[in-house]
Design an enzyme around this catalytic site. Structure first.
Site, PDB file in Angstrom:
ATOM      1  N   GLY A   1       0.831  -1.210   0.000  1.00 22.81           N
ATOM      2  CA  GLY A   1       0.000   0.000   0.000  1.00 22.81           C
ATOM      3  C   GLY A   1       0.863   1.256   0.000  1.00 22.81           C
ATOM      4  O   GLY A   1       1.900   1.290   0.650  1.00 22.81           O
TER       5      GLY A   1
ATOM      6  N   GLY B   1       6.516  -2.222   3.475  1.00 19.29           N
ATOM      7  CA  GLY B   1       6.116  -2.628   4.810  1.00 19.29           C
ATOM      8  C   GLY B   1       6.596  -4.043   5.089  1.00 19.29           C
ATOM      9  O   GLY B   1       7.512  -4.536   4.408  1.00 19.29           O
TER      10      GLY B   1
ATOM     11  N   GLY C   1       5.441  -7.015   4.431  1.00 12.95           N
ATOM     12  CA  GLY C   1       5.389  -7.942   3.305  1.00 12.95           C
ATOM     13  C   GLY C   1       6.525  -7.673   2.323  1.00 12.95           C
ATOM     14  O   GLY C   1       7.313  -8.564   1.982  1.00 12.95           O
TER      15      GLY C   1
ATOM     16  N   THR D   1       4.942   2.342   5.998  1.00  9.09           N
ATOM     17  CA  THR D   1       3.558   1.888   6.161  1.00  9.09           C
ATOM     18  C   THR D   1       2.820   2.862   7.061  1.00  9.09           C
ATOM     19  O   THR D   1       3.363   3.288   8.092  1.00  9.09           O
ATOM     20  CB  THR D   1       3.395   0.464   6.742  1.00  9.09           C
ATOM     21  OG1 THR D   1       2.044   0.317   7.207  1.00  9.09           O
ATOM     22  CG2 THR D   1       4.304   0.162   7.909  1.00  9.09           C
ATOM     23  N   ILE D   2       1.620   3.206   6.661  1.00 12.19           N
ATOM     24  CA  ILE D   2       0.834   4.098   7.515  1.00 12.19           C
ATOM     25  C   ILE D   2       0.465   3.381   8.807  1.00 12.19           C
ATOM     26  O   ILE D   2       0.143   4.005   9.795  1.00 12.19           O
ATOM     27  CB  ILE D   2      -0.434   4.631   6.809  1.00 12.19           C
ATOM     28  CG1 ILE D   2      -1.439   3.511   6.529  1.00 12.19           C
ATOM     29  CG2 ILE D   2      -0.095   5.392   5.544  1.00 12.19           C
ATOM     30  CD1 ILE D   2      -2.835   4.026   6.221  1.00 12.19           C
ATOM     31  N   ASP D   3       0.513   2.031   8.796  1.00 13.50           N
ATOM     32  CA  ASP D   3       0.094   1.265   9.981  1.00 13.50           C
ATOM     33  C   ASP D   3       1.119   1.283  11.115  1.00 13.50           C
ATOM     34  O   ASP D   3       0.790   0.906  12.244  1.00 13.50           O
ATOM     35  CB  ASP D   3      -0.166  -0.198   9.596  1.00 13.50           C
ATOM     36  CG  ASP D   3      -1.366  -0.350   8.688  1.00 13.50           C
ATOM     37  OD1 ASP D   3      -2.101   0.640   8.512  1.00 13.50           O
ATOM     38  OD2 ASP D   3      -1.567  -1.457   8.157  1.00 13.50           O
TER      39      ASP D   3
ATOM     40  N   MET E   1      -7.719   2.591   9.132  1.00  6.41           N
ATOM     41  CA  MET E   1      -6.922   1.428   8.724  1.00  6.41           C
ATOM     42  C   MET E   1      -6.112   0.899   9.902  1.00  6.41           C
ATOM     43  O   MET E   1      -5.921   1.590  10.905  1.00  6.41           O
ATOM     44  CB  MET E   1      -6.016   1.798   7.564  1.00  6.41           C
ATOM     45  CG  MET E   1      -6.757   1.796   6.234  1.00  6.41           C
ATOM     46  SD  MET E   1      -5.617   1.912   4.853  1.00  6.41           S
ATOM     47  CE  MET E   1      -6.751   1.672   3.499  1.00  6.41           C
TER      48      MET E   1
ATOM     49  N   ARG F   1      -4.706  -3.192  10.019  1.00 12.63           N
ATOM     50  CA  ARG F   1      -5.175  -4.563   9.834  1.00 12.63           C
ATOM     51  C   ARG F   1      -4.944  -5.418  11.084  1.00 12.63           C
ATOM     52  O   ARG F   1      -5.865  -5.999  11.620  1.00 12.63           O
ATOM     53  CB  ARG F   1      -4.389  -5.139   8.665  1.00 12.63           C
ATOM     54  CG  ARG F   1      -5.183  -6.057   7.816  1.00 12.63           C
ATOM     55  CD  ARG F   1      -4.318  -6.600   6.732  1.00 12.63           C
ATOM     56  NE  ARG F   1      -4.697  -6.085   5.437  1.00 12.63           N
ATOM     57  CZ  ARG F   1      -3.855  -5.888   4.439  1.00 12.63           C
ATOM     58  NH1 ARG F   1      -2.575  -6.130   4.594  1.00 12.63           N
ATOM     59  NH2 ARG F   1      -4.289  -5.449   3.287  1.00 12.63           N
TER      60      ARG F   1
HETATM   61  O1  F6P Z   1      -0.902  -2.095   4.970  1.00  9.51           O
HETATM   62  C1  F6P Z   1      -1.404  -0.807   4.997  1.00  9.51           C
HETATM   63  C2  F6P Z   1      -2.862  -0.785   4.777  1.00  9.51           C
HETATM   64  O2  F6P Z   1      -3.098   0.566   4.784  1.00  9.51           O
HETATM   65  C3  F6P Z   1      -3.735  -1.548   5.780  1.00  9.51           C
HETATM   66  O3  F6P Z   1      -4.043  -0.859   6.933  1.00  9.51           O
HETATM   67  C4  F6P Z   1      -4.975  -1.842   4.966  1.00  9.51           C
HETATM   68  O4  F6P Z   1      -5.667  -2.960   5.428  1.00  9.51           O
HETATM   69  C5  F6P Z   1      -4.395  -2.102   3.635  1.00  9.51           C
HETATM   70  O5  F6P Z   1      -3.240  -1.308   3.521  1.00  9.51           O
HETATM   71  C6  F6P Z   1      -5.361  -1.850   2.511  1.00  9.51           C
HETATM   72  O6  F6P Z   1      -4.731  -2.079   1.313  1.00  9.51           O
HETATM   73  P1  F6P Z   1      -5.492  -2.117  -0.080  1.00  9.51           P
HETATM   74  O7  F6P Z   1      -5.265  -0.797  -0.693  1.00  9.51           O
HETATM   75  O8  F6P Z   1      -4.853  -3.206  -0.830  1.00  9.51           O
HETATM   76  O9  F6P Z   1      -6.920  -2.373   0.189  1.00  9.51           O
END
Ligand code: F6P
Length: 371
Positions: free
Chosen positions: A18, A127, A129, A150-152, A194, A196
């Site tokens: 992301g 991030g 992954g 990563t924003i997370d 967000m 996860r």
């Molecule tokens: O990994 C960062 C993230 O922002 C998660 O919080 C969220 O679940 C995911 O990306 C969403 O990604 P996508 O754009 O593939 O739906």
């Protein structure tokens, strides 16, 4: 941490997973620093796809990155290289002889593509992954430096990832705006953000934005306890409530709200906020409405903090290559940036420790976690 002293002439940069505000600032810092050392720079389009499937890119899967190409991009959101959540070369969706899709390890082919394109090293922005993939590539002999994005904020071994500050700042601004409308209508506003598997965005924005309850994946919630906490508010003269929910929040004994699970990509979550609003409404006797901030948290310009650490990370990644390092991630360890093995950074996810100061502060301020 490997030591590779062979001369570098040409490096690649890629952005995976992301997007997060600050990607372009890192790209610019890497390119400007590398060019000043006489190295050539190319960007791989869409994660590794530009190298894995060059035939899909009539204009070329690699972009030559000149000073002109990276001029004026520090403050831009997104990534000039493109990114993907579905291009894991180790689990590459591939059609089998039976016509069915399955996951194939294509990492050897990818390393061969790096060699074929005369790429001496990779700076991978990603991030958990993407940096896990970078770690595997480094084990196969590729010179790799990771940059934590990563924003997370769920990457281990760095105090913070770039993009997180922007996400928290914007979520807080949105929560601030919801107070007045919630108050005007005497409603419960459930704000889904967000996050996860880690609740950092929900926790930090919820505390900063004066939420009444914060529900995060690390603390399974009991909806009756959330409702009991909200029912206390009117006794203190507050006739509305704000509940901030991470998308990965789950009830005690239950599961997170998964929308879909596709081959070669992480599960897609959604609906956590709506589920909570629906379950809360009859228990609190107030109208409960949901706002999903979702991808809005990934948009916009990086904050000054995110820009600065992005530029620092990018320059540090090039210094790491110059020093002969490989298989490491640049990490913020204030006041400095240091290098940590990619395997340590991707070994475990950095979730919210239940005894961390921000959780204790939230409890001291009377914020419920539904536990
Ligand atoms: O990994 C960062 C993230 O922002 C998660 O919080 C969220 O679940 C995911 O990306 C969403 O990604 P996508 O754009 O593939 O739906």
């Amino acid at each position: 941490m490997k030591n590779c002293k062979s001369a570098i002439k040409r490096i690649a940069i890629n952005t995976g997973g992301g997007d997060a505000p600050g990607l372009n600032a890192v790209i610019r810092a890497v390119v400007v620093s590398a060019l000043s050392k006489g190295w050539e720079c190319v960007g791989i389009r869409d994660g590794y796809n530009g190298l894995m499937r060059p035939e899909d890119y009539p204009e070329g899967g690699l972009i030559t990155l000149t000073r002109g190409k990276v001029r004026g991009i520090t403050n831009l959101g997104g990534t000039i290289l493109g990114t993907t959540n579905a291009g894991n070369p180790i689990k590459y969706p591939t059609m089998g002889p039976d016509g069915k899709m399955y996951e194939k390890d294509c990492s050897d082919e990818l390393v061969a593509a790096f060699r074929k394109n005369d790429l001496d090293a990779l700076v991978a922005l990603g991030g958990d992954g993407s940096l896990g993939i970078a770690n595997e590539l480094s084990k196969k002999g590729l010179r790799v430096i990771g940059v934590p994005k990563t924003i997370d904020n769920d990457l281990d071994k760095t105090v913070v990832t770039f993009g997180f500050d922007m996400a928290v700042s914007f979520a807080t601004e949105c929560i601030d705006r919801l107070h007045s409308t919630a108050d005007a209508h005497r409603r419960v506003m459930v704000v889904e953000v967000m996050g996860r598997y880690a609740g950092w965005i929900a926790l930090n924005s919820g505390v900063s934005g004066n939420a009444d309850a914060i529900l995060i994946p690390e603390i399974p919630y009991d909806i009756h306890k959330v409702a009991a906490a909200l029912r206390e508010r009117p006794k203190r003269g507050k006739h509305y409530a704000i509940v901030v929910v991470a998308e990965g929040a789950k009830p005690v004994g239950g599961e997170a709200s998964v929308v879909s699970k596709e081959l070669g990509r992480a599960e897609k979550l959604g609906g956590a906020g709506e589920r909570i609003a629906k379950d809360l409404e009859p228990l609190v006797g107030m109208e409960c409405r949901t706002v999903v901030l979702g991808h809005l948290l990934r948009g916009g310009c990086p904050t000054t903090f995110d820009r600065l650490i992005s530029l620092r990370f990018g320059a540090a990644a090039v210094r790491a290559l110059e020093e002969g390092r490989s298989g490491v991630m640049v990490a913020l360890d204030p006041p400095t940036v240091r290098y940590v093995p990619l395997k340590d950074a991707t070994n475990r996810m950095k979730t919210v420790p239940l005894d961390c100061d921000t959780v204790i502060t939230a409890r001291d301020l009377g914020i419920s976690f539904g536990d």
